[in-house]
Design an enzyme around this catalytic site. Structure first.
Site, PDB file in Angstrom:
ATOM      1  N   PRO A  21       0.825  -1.214   0.000  1.00 52.15           N
ATOM      2  CA  PRO A  21       0.000   0.000   0.000  1.00 52.15           C
ATOM      3  C   PRO A  21       0.857   1.261   0.000  1.00 52.15           C
ATOM      4  O   PRO A  21       2.065   1.211   0.252  1.00 52.15           O
ATOM      5  CB  PRO A  21      -0.759  -0.118   1.327  1.00 52.15           C
ATOM      6  CG  PRO A  21       0.263  -0.748   2.243  1.00 52.15           C
ATOM      7  CD  PRO A  21       1.064  -1.713   1.372  1.00 52.15           C
ATOM      8  N   THR A  40      -0.013   3.741   2.129  1.00 44.47           N
ATOM      9  CA  THR A  40      -0.138   4.275   3.485  1.00 44.47           C
ATOM     10  C   THR A  40       0.936   3.742   4.419  1.00 44.47           C
ATOM     11  O   THR A  40       1.380   4.443   5.319  1.00 44.47           O
ATOM     12  CB  THR A  40      -1.525   3.959   4.056  1.00 44.47           C
ATOM     13  OG1 THR A  40      -1.806   2.571   3.843  1.00 44.47           O
ATOM     14  CG2 THR A  40      -2.590   4.811   3.400  1.00 44.47           C
ATOM     15  N   CYS A  75      -5.535   1.163   8.986  1.00 41.92           N
ATOM     16  CA  CYS A  75      -6.940   0.823   8.718  1.00 41.92           C
ATOM     17  C   CYS A  75      -7.712   0.460   9.973  1.00 41.92           C
ATOM     18  O   CYS A  75      -8.953   0.449   9.965  1.00 41.92           O
ATOM     19  CB  CYS A  75      -7.032  -0.312   7.698  1.00 41.92           C
ATOM     20  SG  CYS A  75      -6.133  -1.798   8.186  1.00 41.92           S
TER      21      CYS A  75
END
Length: 543
Positions: free
Chosen positions: A116, A118, A250
């Site tokens: 990802p 992030t 998340c």
């Protein structure tokens, strides 16, 4: 002349998967001791470079902050390898003498790791370590906006692995990653298993690739603050969790849900923690900014400081603001801030009773966080357990910041950057994914009993009552004439019925021929089934 980026990426993927597969042919023969030594060297190298890699990740992506990126790098390079020490993944895992079973770990092969934007460096460390710990090779596909920091992380790990004795090419990183290249990686014939972290589209692509895959769902983490909670402990922890890396994890808190009687004290404690309480107008502006018209998170707001987000929404907050809080009236599309926000913006719900709080937490998970994570602050264990039983989440955290608890920093769940959300979210596991998810287990099973010792037959069991078991039908009477008539009618409907006069038979049977072809067919069938008349059976049936 410009090269086609997708073609370049696909070719690079093909080359690097083949290299990783060739390296794995050697690595799969390594002992547990050899594998563990390699993993320890990789972890040490990652720890030594953790701060530099954190800085590089923020510099390249613009998401989060270096301090918390550094902590995530340490989670994966320090706490994770410590938890993996002594874990058996290669060869004999355990022997069960009483059950006469031996379990043997077998690596899968080449792991396709989708990264990802992030958490680009910490996830690269985590996936590389668990892949090599389980005896596999790995090919990392970075997010295009984070390829430089991800590939640098892979290079640090690779150098350490080879120095410790790993085969060359055991770790590969795709430099020219594109969506088409990533799809080629997931579908490559040499790819054994996929570890996918990212948006719902890439996770869905992983599950649609035809390969075994571990993907995750979105998080929309509710935090129930019970009336029994120690608010002076709970609220600072919630702010610490929500502000961690500016909300990019998340499993970050998305909403506080509490009894209305706690409202004033919670708001006061939030303000004491430098939280900014937005007005209704500011709340509406934030909802329009953070959530797009097609209900995705605005990528320009992901992992940004609260001061920057406020400015983008058209208002100012103090420079030392930790998070922005907004009171929200409901859950669903008419309330944009009830969705996952991936930023330091926290929704607040104040409700009349415990059941209403639980139902709102349930609704928040249903609205975009099924199977992921929920949290509760409570000193009433009965309520804590009721909450856990009712929440459609597979990590229910008690009295801890959610990002730190879900990833195993403050709890004893396995340290992980891939948090499975189970069948509710279309995931293949609800676990925190680790090395044992990347091996197959072979079972050596010695004889333990005779077949007749496995279970008792019913007392009324009689072979004669089960004609299929002995090929006979002792009690079944078949009227031959009825069957012949049915066959004749069927043949007539097809224009195929023929009498014995028009039928030439080449057999030399001493018996008189049947009246028709259909009768002959029926007789042969009944004879094979042992279902002729008594006189026919006595005569030996029809041949």
């Amino acid at each position: 002349m410009l090269a086609d980026k997708d073609l370049v990426s696909i070719q690079e993927v093909r080359t690097k998967v083949e290299k990783a597969f060739a390296a794995w042919q050697k690595y799969r023969t390594y002992s547990q001791e050899q594998v563990d030594a390699i993993v320890e060297r990789m972890a040490a190298a990652a720890r030594a470079h953790s701060k530099r890699l954190a800085d590089l990740a923020v510099e390249e992506t613009g998401y989060g902050n270096p301090k918390d990126k550094y902590i995530k790098n340490l989670l994966t390079s320090d706490w994770l390898p410590r938890r993996m020490r002594g874990m058996k993944t290669i060869g004999i895992l355990r022997e069960l003498p009483d059950e006469k079973l031996v379990e043997i770990g077998v690596p899968m092969g080449v792991v396709a790791a989708i990264l990802p934007t992030t958490n680009p460096t910490s996830t690269a460390i985590y996936k590389s370590l668990i892949s090599l710990k389980s005896g596999n090779a790995i090919v990392l596909s970075p997010h295009p906006r984070a390829h430089r920091c991800t590939c640098e992380t892979a290079a640090v790990l690779y150098r350490a692995a080879v120095e410790a004795g790993a085969p060359e090419d055991i770790i590969q990183c795709v430099n020219a990653a594109t969506l088409e290249g990533t799809n080629a990686l997931m579908r490559h014939e040499r790819t054994a298993v996929i570890l996918s972290t990212g948006g719902s589209a890439i996770v869905k692509a992983a599950y649609s690739s035809g390969k075994p895959a571990y993907g995750v769902g979105p998080g929309n983490v509710p935090v129930l603050v019970d009336t029994s909670a120690d608010l002076d402990d709970a609220i600072p922890k919630i702010v610490a969790g929500k502000s961690f890396d500016y909300g990019t994890v998340c499993s970050s808190e998305q909403a506080i849900v509490a009894h209305i009687s706690l409202r004033d004290k919670i708001l006061a404690l939030l303000k004491a923690q430098k939280a900014y309480i937005a007005t209704d107008a500011q709340k509406d502006a934030l909802g329009k900014l953070l959530i797009t018209s097609n209900w995705t998170v605005n990528p320009n707001c992901v992992g940004q400081a609260p001061t920057k987000i406020a400015k983008m929404a058209g208002f100012e907050v103090p420079a030392d603001t930790s998070i922005i809080c907004c009171e929200v009236a409901g859950v669903g599309k008419q309330h944009p801030l009830s969705a996952e926000k991936l930023s330091p913006v926290l929704s607040l719900y104040f409700l009349p009773d415990f059941n209403a709080c639980v139902e709102t937490c349930y609704a928040l998970l249903k609205f975009g966080g099924l199977g992921h994570t929920a949290a509760i602050y409570s000193n009433n264990d009965a309520r804590t357990r009721e909450y856990a039983m009712r929440m459609p989440a597979y990590r229910v955290l008690v009295n801890t910041p959610s990002p730190q608890g879900s990833t195993g920093i403050t709890t004893n769940v396995f340290p992980s950057m891939t948090l499975g959300c189970g069948a509710a979210a279309g995931n293949s596991t609800s676990d925190n994914v680790g090395p044992l998810h990347l091996i197959n287990i072979k079972r050596l099973a010695y004889v333990a009993r005779k077949p007749e010792e496995a279970f008792e037959m019913p007392l009324d069991y009689n072979v004669a009552t089960y004609p299929a078991a002995n090929g006979a039908s002792a009690d079944l009477a078949i009227d031959r004439s009825v069957v012949v008539a049915a066959v004749e009618r069927y043949l007539a409907s097809r224009g195929l019925a023929k009498t014995a006069e028009s039928h030439s038979c080449s057999c030399d049977s001493p018996q008189a021929p049947p009246a028709s072809v259909s009768a002959s067919v029926v007789d042969r069938f009944l004879a094979r089934r042992g279902a002729g008349s008594s006189s026919e059976k006595a005569a030996g049936g029809y041949g």
